[in-house]
Design an enzyme around this catalytic site. Structure first.
Site, short mmCIF file in Angstrom:
data_model
loop_
_atom_site.label_atom_id
_atom_site.label_comp_id
_atom_site.label_asym_id
_atom_site.label_seq_id
_atom_site.Cartn_x
_atom_site.Cartn_y
_atom_site.Cartn_z
N HIS A 1 37.33 4.55 -13.15
CA HIS A 1 37.42 5.85 -13.82
C HIS A 1 37.89 5.56 -15.24
O HIS A 1 38.69 4.66 -15.46
CB HIS A 1 38.42 6.74 -13.07
N SER B 1 20.66 33.77 5.79
CA SER B 1 19.91 35.01 6.05
C SER B 1 19.58 35.72 4.74
O SER B 1 20.21 35.48 3.70
CB SER B 1 20.75 35.94 6.94
N GLN C 1 48.52 2.95 -14.11
CA GLN C 1 47.73 1.86 -14.69
C GLN C 1 48.35 1.29 -15.96
O GLN C 1 48.36 0.07 -16.16
CB GLN C 1 46.30 2.33 -14.97
N SER D 1 53.81 -3.82 -1.15
CA SER D 1 52.76 -2.87 -0.78
C SER D 1 52.50 -2.87 0.72
O SER D 1 52.39 -3.92 1.36
CB SER D 1 51.46 -3.20 -1.51
#
Length: 333
Positions: free
Chosen positions: A107, A251, A85, A50
């Protein structure tokens, strides 16, 4: 809905543990560094090859291979990409789990869709910051935090919720608020939001607006500013105070035009398509499609990346952003 804050969480449960953060990307670096600075015993788990190995060591963290990190720890946060994973779990995590260990996720994807099925003697929890990891890190360094979702999927030890709260506190989440949910709801709402609104819907709306203006003969630079650049200004107003704050700040012309024309674009037909997207998330067909594309070498994803990269709005934008030193600086981080 249960929301927890600073007074509802204690770091003591987590201080008793040895922690491994697997992955050192956007979320991984934030979790590892924030927990380390909160006084936790943290190591980082990475593949030997890595490119992040040196970065983590230079940041003062201890780094091991993923297998070694799991062996040495009893709370393991899995923050490698969703699509890898399952492979990492089967090869390097599962063989090294010990009775009573806690698996954590940022997650719920792989647990919810059953790509990963931990044994019953393993605690399973989720701590999901509702922001990119670099913001998790930056707000922590500023003494603040970002809201988090937490969930418990398996709780053989009986104290997994306390551990999840401690983790959320350790990364700064309890300063902003921590909402208790479950893996199903986090996964399905997260995927739907990304696809229909945040990453999918907004990007297609921006490109379509740019195309309509340029096809009508307007300069691409003006189309870029109207449809891309100013989007941030509007989103900041949403962030500060919702739809009311945005309408108050623009606006009367913009407010009236938006309220009378917006629903002509985002109408029942759009909502019907959104419902189809939600169904694909709920029944697992999106997850299956995504994993199959990854297994095939991300062929479709890479094709789509090329199409996006070569869209005219990207070419115009890359030139215009050179005028904005702050945008270049942010892009380099």
């Amino acid at each position: 809905m249960k929301v927890y804050y600073e007074q509802d969480a204690s770091l003591e449960k987590l201080k008793e543990k040895k922690i491994a953060v697997l992955g050192y990307g956007s979320q991984g670096h934030a979790h590892a560094l924030n927990l380390n600075e909160s006084g936790m015993d943290v190591c980082v788990g990475l593949r030997k090859e890595s490119q992040s190995w040196q970065k983590a060591e230079e940041a003062g963290l201890t780094v091991y291979t993923i297998s070694e990190a799991v062996q040495k720890s009893n709370v393991i946060m899995v923050l490698v990409p969703d699509q890898t994973q399952k492979e990492v779990y089967e090869a390097e995590i599962a063989p090294n789990l010990k009775d009573g260990d806690t698996l954590a996720f940022g997650h719920g994807f792989n647990i919810h869709y059953k790509s990963i099925v931990p044994p019953e003697n393993i605690n399973v929890m989720m701590i999901a910051p509702k922001s990119p990891g670099h913001l998790v890190r930056r707000t922590f360094q500023q003494g603040n935090g970002v809201p988090c979702l937490i969930a418990v999927h398996q709780d053989p030890s009986g104290d997994t919720l306390e551990l999840a709260l401690a983790w959320a506190k350790g990364i700064g989440g309890t300063k902003a608020g921590v909402i208790e949910t479950n893996f199903k709801n986090e996964t399905e709402t997260d995927l739907f939001g990304e696809q229909a609104v945040l990453c999918g819907g907004s990007a297609e709306l921006i490109k379509a607006g740019f195309e309509v203006l340029t096809e009508a003969g307007y300069p691409p630079e003006l189309a870029y500013f109207e449809c891309m650049h100013e989007m941030k200004l509007i989103v900041d107003l949403y962030y500060e105070g919702g739809l009311t704050r945005m309408n108050y700040s623009v606006s009367d012309t913009a407010e009236y035009g938006g309220m009378t024309r917006g629903s002509r674009l985002i109408n029942q037909e759009t909502k019907n398509e959104m419902k189809k997207i939600l169904t694909e998330v709920q029944d697992g067909s999106f997850a299956k499609e995504f994993i199959e594309d990854n297994d095939a070498g991300q062929k479709r994803l890479n094709e789509l990346r090329e199409i996006n990269k070569n869209h005219p709005i990207e070419k115009v934008g890359s030139e215009l952003r050179k005028m904005m030193s702050w945008a270049i600086k942010a892009n380099e981080k």
